[in-house]
Scaffold this active site. Structure first.
Site, short mmCIF file in Angstrom:
data_model
loop_
_atom_site.label_atom_id
_atom_site.label_comp_id
_atom_site.label_asym_id
_atom_site.label_seq_id
_atom_site.Cartn_x
_atom_site.Cartn_y
_atom_site.Cartn_z
N ASP A 288 16.87 -4.14 1.78
CA ASP A 288 16.67 -2.71 2.06
C ASP A 288 15.42 -2.53 2.92
O ASP A 288 14.45 -1.93 2.47
CB ASP A 288 16.58 -1.91 0.75
CG ASP A 288 15.47 -2.38 -0.19
OD1 ASP A 288 14.99 -3.54 -0.05
OD2 ASP A 288 15.05 -1.60 -1.06
N HIS B 9 6.11 -9.09 -2.43
CA HIS B 9 7.26 -9.20 -3.34
C HIS B 9 8.41 -10.00 -2.71
O HIS B 9 8.79 -11.06 -3.20
CB HIS B 9 7.79 -7.80 -3.70
CG HIS B 9 6.83 -6.93 -4.41
ND1 HIS B 9 6.36 -7.20 -5.66
CD2 HIS B 9 6.25 -5.75 -4.05
CE1 HIS B 9 5.54 -6.24 -6.05
NE2 HIS B 9 5.45 -5.35 -5.09
C1 BDR Z 1 10.68 -4.37 -4.59
O1 BDR Z 1 10.95 -2.97 -4.36
C2 BDR Z 1 10.90 -2.68 -2.99
O2 BDR Z 1 10.06 -1.59 -2.73
C3 BDR Z 1 10.36 -3.89 -2.30
O3 BDR Z 1 10.95 -4.06 -1.02
C4 BDR Z 1 10.71 -5.02 -3.22
O4 BDR Z 1 12.00 -5.50 -2.96
C5 BDR Z 1 9.38 -4.51 -5.35
O5 BDR Z 1 9.47 -3.90 -6.60
CA CA Z 2 13.16 -4.99 -0.86
#
Ligand code: BDR
Ligand code: CA
Length: 309
Positions: free
Chosen positions: A11, A241
């Site tokens: 995403d 992340h």
């Molecule tokens: C996850 O949530 C999204 O905002 C980031 O892209 C990552 O995949 C972190 O909690």
């Molecule tokens: Ca993500």
């Protein structure tokens, strides 16, 4: 040397863009396609952004659009305050010329994974709706995927969208529970480890020095992400992340793992929580990490992002 085939379900999203460019630049990875999902942005924005990333890196690979909304519950609003209105900080909407694959994400995943049975690592770094739809569409796919490496969850730590839940799981808890219940190998890279892996503005500046085009783009979008983290952590850093999931594919020994069967809470205050449960195939949960090693690997590979030109 045979490169590891992967598909990233994403995403994009600032840290998604970092993860995708890491994968494109890594000499041991072959990205077979991107599938898109709502989450950080609306799915139409995710698809457009994913196409833009493939064009930036001159990767003529399929981008297949996935779900607009969760399996059952109404969608949460996109996290524009974390990733910007269009997904890449303050950058205006990109305008890629490439078009998406005509197949919906779950069909693309089924056909591509079956065509390379046992060879593809599926790496979801967004809500798990497309992966649950893949299971509904093709239950036997569990025998054809090499493994899943998922960015999501908070097993032994607090969440980031509530005290209990991590964003990707919280955005579609029903889908996530289906994915954890299926009998396929899963590695989970969640907040237990990703909340320890940070980068600063000067790290992105270092990437730009050796990769001015794509590194420069990553440096630009990282500044919005660092400002967001400063607003919640009072530190001028951002958390890696989604890149952490890709680093765990290329360098699994940078993490320590425990085998834990998991369920997802799908109702009430703790909705989206990832909890240990009996009687399920265990998930390989990353519980410890050498953050400095992950950061260095990420910077080293992203510093080579422009080499594909
Ligand atoms: C996850 O949530 C999204 O905002 C980031 O892209 C990552 O995949 C972190 O909690
Ligand atoms: Ca993500």
């Amino acid at each position: 040397m045979n490169r590891q085939k992967i598909i990233i379900d994403t995403d994009p999203g600032i840290d998604d863009a970092m993860a995708i460019h890491y994968a494109f630049a890594h000499p041991h990875l072959e990205v077979m396609g991107l599938t898109t999902i709502f989450g950080n942005v609306f799915v139409e924005q995710a698809t457009r952004n994913a196409l833009f990333l493939t064009e930036q890196a001159k990767q003529h690979i399929p981008v297949s659009e996935g779900a607009k909304q969760p399996l059952r519950m109404p969608p949460n609003p996109p996290s524009h305050y974390v990733h910007g209105d269009e997904g890449f900080g303050t950058m205006p909407a990109p305008n890629p010329t490439r078009k998406p694959d005509p197949r919906p994400a779950h069909v693309f995943l089924s056909e591509t994974i079956r065509a390379h049975s046992g060879e593809i690592i599926l790496c979801p770094v967004g809500p798990l709706t497309n992966i649950a739809k893949l299971l509904e569409y093709d239950a036997e796919i569990i025998h054809h995927v090499k493994k899943l490496v998922i960015m999501g969850g908070a097993v032994d730590c607090a969440g980031n969208v509530s005290a209990y839940a991590e964003a990707n799981i919280w955005n579609d808890p029903d889908a996530a529970d289906m994915v954890f219940a299926a009998d396929w190998p899963i590695t989970l890279i969640g907040l237990d480890v990703t909340s320890q892996i940070t980068c600063e503005a000067k790290d992105f500046h270092q990437i730009t020095a050796t990769a001015p085009v794509i590194g420069g783009f990553l440096e630009q979008i990282a500044s919005f992400y660092i400002d967001f983290y400063h607003s919640i952590m009072s530190r001028h850093v951002c958390l890696l992340h989604d890149p952490a999931a890709l680093v765990s594919v290329t360098n699994p020994s940078a993490f320590g793992y425990e085998e834990i069967p998991l369920e997802v809470i799908i109702h009430g205050e703790a909705i989206g929580a990832t909890r240990p449960v009996d009687h399920r195939r265990p998930v390989q949960v990353a519980k410890s990490v050498d953050p400095e090693t992950v950061r260095k690997i990420f910077l080293d590979i992203c510093g080579q992002c422009d080499r594909i030109f």
